[in-house]
Design an enzyme around this catalytic site. Structure first.
Site, PDB file in Angstrom:
ATOM      1  N   HIS A   1      -1.781 -12.415 -15.489  1.00 17.62           N
ATOM      2  CA  HIS A   1      -1.317 -13.529 -14.640  1.00 17.62           C
ATOM      3  C   HIS A   1      -0.382 -13.043 -13.530  1.00 17.62           C
ATOM      4  CE1 HIS A   1      -2.613 -16.179 -18.034  1.00 17.62           C
ATOM      5  NE2 HIS A   1      -2.153 -15.166 -18.733  1.00 17.62           N
TER       6      HIS A   1
ATOM      7  N   SER B   1       3.461  -2.790  13.985  1.00 14.19           N
ATOM      8  CA  SER B   1       3.511  -4.088  14.633  1.00 14.19           C
ATOM      9  C   SER B   1       3.998  -3.908  16.055  1.00 14.19           C
ATOM     10  CB  SER B   1       4.473  -5.005  13.871  1.00 14.19           C
ATOM     11  OG  SER B   1       4.914  -6.061  14.719  1.00 14.19           O
TER      12      SER B   1
ATOM     13  N   GLU C   1      -6.526  -4.659   3.880  1.00 17.23           N
ATOM     14  CA  GLU C   1      -6.795  -6.064   4.219  1.00 17.23           C
ATOM     15  C   GLU C   1      -8.204  -6.244   4.772  1.00 17.23           C
ATOM     16  OE1 GLU C   1      -2.830  -5.752   6.399  1.00 17.23           O
ATOM     17  OE2 GLU C   1      -3.197  -7.903   6.366  1.00 17.23           O
TER      18      GLU C   1
ATOM     19  N   LYS D   1       7.691  -2.395  10.745  1.00 16.20           N
ATOM     20  CA  LYS D   1       6.466  -2.696  10.003  1.00 16.20           C
ATOM     21  C   LYS D   1       5.544  -1.505   9.847  1.00 16.20           C
ATOM     22  CE  LYS D   1       4.992  -6.760   9.434  1.00 16.20           C
ATOM     23  NZ  LYS D   1       4.791  -7.467   8.190  1.00 16.20           N
TER      24      LYS D   1
END
Ligand code: ARG
Length: 459
Positions: free
Chosen positions: A157, A278, A291, A284
């Site tokens: 979970h 970024s 992704e 970043k």
């Protein structure tokens, strides 16, 4: 040119649209090499069977090599009016060698031709997919071997469950990709029958030798039913289905890498080579490759569904609907190979942050099960009672914002008087993983045994 009967009213417009909806050359040119290999095998067989002369076969076979070199050299002009790769190649052959070109299509149809080309193309992709999966598995094995005894939290979970080892987690993916590998192998074996010579749908009256062309093209045997041979796209569907499952595994792993590389987790550091920055936030470092793997695999699932939809309503044998098989498979194959390569690159380059993993492994009462097991073993308590006692201790630790090993012996004895000091030995995460020696468990020795076994398979 416009239609004889209603050409006065309809100008070139509808013809152009018909041409646009009908043409597949824009994408099926990717099967040029397979088309030419199939035609060369067919021509050789026609001559051997006495259906065309040796000199015609020679002219055809040599002419086809010229066409291939023109295509590969980017010197070929594809024509939409000629619809597809089959007619483009044949028209060019005609221009190059003249009359013998017209004899190539004896005892053959575009229906068995396209099925053959497409099978050869998909077969190459199955081989490429197997290579990509193997390479990824090797990268995972390297990670697993290095971190066979590094502890990290295991989750259910996405809540801390029990400590596991980094190697064990990597090896879970090796098992998944190992099944993917065997699915690709299995699909390849089943699909390797030649449709060539099934002709339009019924076979041919020419004395062709389908065994000869099958062998020349690396097939195990000719497909046994001509109707099935031209209308079967199972092979493409199996490729897409196996690819979809593999892609699903890639996506789960990609999701973990996205989570693990976050500042909150810090389980892994992805290399600069597989990250992006970024344009506004200087701090970043984003896991874009992971992704994009996660996102792109949706196209593979889509292709699988799309081809099932194309095929599900088709009566035997060939229908033009089946021309819609290729773009889906091409796109799925391209994205699968890219995703496999990107994942391999990320896994090879990534650094597991051993300290973060270990710190996280101990948090969230991850050794509560070990405590319960200790109560069973040391105090001969029924497991359900041990579960209850441990639950009370977890609640106590939680109310004090501390972890289980931070409780004192007196704290423990206030919940159950018979608890002794050696309970603390099982509360460490290293003891916890080391104790899980059951077959397939997370103990480092078990992990190392699995690494050795898989190295024998893909190493
Ligand atoms: N371009 C066609 C396809 O991809 C080739 C087969 C055409 N056959 C036919 N009977 N029109 O399916």
């Amino acid at each position: 040119t416009s239609n004889q009967m209603w050409g006065g009213r309809f100008a070139a417009g509808p013809d152009a649209i018909m041409e646009a909806i009908n043409a597949s050359i824009g994408y099926d040119q990717r099967m040029a090499a397979q088309d030419i290999a199939g035609s060369r095998a067919h021509a050789a067989m026609l001559a051997k069977s006495g259906i065309i002369t040796d000199s015609d076969a020679k002219a055809i076979r040599e002419g086809l090599l010229t066409v291939l070199s023109e295509i590969e050299g980017g010197r070929f002009e594809f024509s939409t009016a000629l619809e597809d790769i089959h007619m483009n190649v044949e028209a060019r052959l005609k221009a190059l060698i003249g009359e013998p070109a017209g004899r190539l299509h004896t005892g053959r149809s575009r229906n068995d031709q396209v099925a053959t080309d497409f099978k050869l193309w998909v077969r190459d992709q199955l081989d490429a997919a197997m290579g990509g999966v193997r390479a990824l598995m090797q990268a995972l094995l390297t990670q697993a071997e290095a971190g066979a005894d590094w502890v990290m939290p295991g989750f259910t979970h996405l809540q801390t469950a029990q400590p596991v080892t980094w190697g064990h987690h990597m090896m879970a993916y090796v098992e998944m990709f190992g099944r993917d590998l065997s699915r690709f192998e299995d699909a390849r074996k089943r699909m390797n029958e030649s449709p060539l010579g099934a002709a339009a749908l019924a076979g041919t009256s020419f004395p062709i030798d389908r065994h000869m062309t099958a062998e020349a093209l690396g097939f195990d045997r000719p497909a046994a039913n001509s109707l099935d041979a031209v209308s079967d796209r199972d092979f493409a569907l199996e490729f897409l289905a196996a690819s979809s499952i593999c892609a699903m595994h890639l996506s789960r792993f990609a999701e973990e890498l996205v989570i693990w590389s976050s500042a909150q987790f810090r389980f892994v550091t992805l290399s600069d080579r597989f990250s992006t920055g970024s344009s506004i936030m200087p701090q970043k470092k984003n896991p874009d490759a992971a992704e994009l793997i996660r996102a792109k695999i949706g196209r593979i699932f889509g292709a699988n569904t799309a081809l099932l939809m194309v095929m599900k309503g088709l009566p035997l044998a060939y229908s033009k609907d089946m021309q819609e098989d290729k773009e889906q498979v091409f796109d799925a194959a391209d994205n699968l190979m890219l995703a496999l390569a990107a994942m391999e690159g990320m896994v090879k380059d990534m650094t597991a942050n051993r300290e973060s993993l270990e710190a996280a492994a101990g948090s969230g009462f991850s050794t509560a099960t070990d405590l319960a097991d200790w109560l069973v073993r040391a105090l001969n308590m029924p497991f359900r009672d041990a579960h209850h006692v441990t639950g009370s201790l977890v609640a106590m630790a939680e109310s004090r914002s501390c972890d289980l090993p931070d409780l004192t012996l007196e704290d423990m004895q206030s919940v159950h008087a018979a608890i002794t000091a050696d309970v603390f030995e099982v509360l460490g995460v290293h003891n916890s993983v080391a104790s899980r020696v059951s077959f397939g468990g997370t103990a480092p020795e078990q992990v190392r045994a699995q690494v050795a076994r898989w190295k024998g398979v893909v190493g």
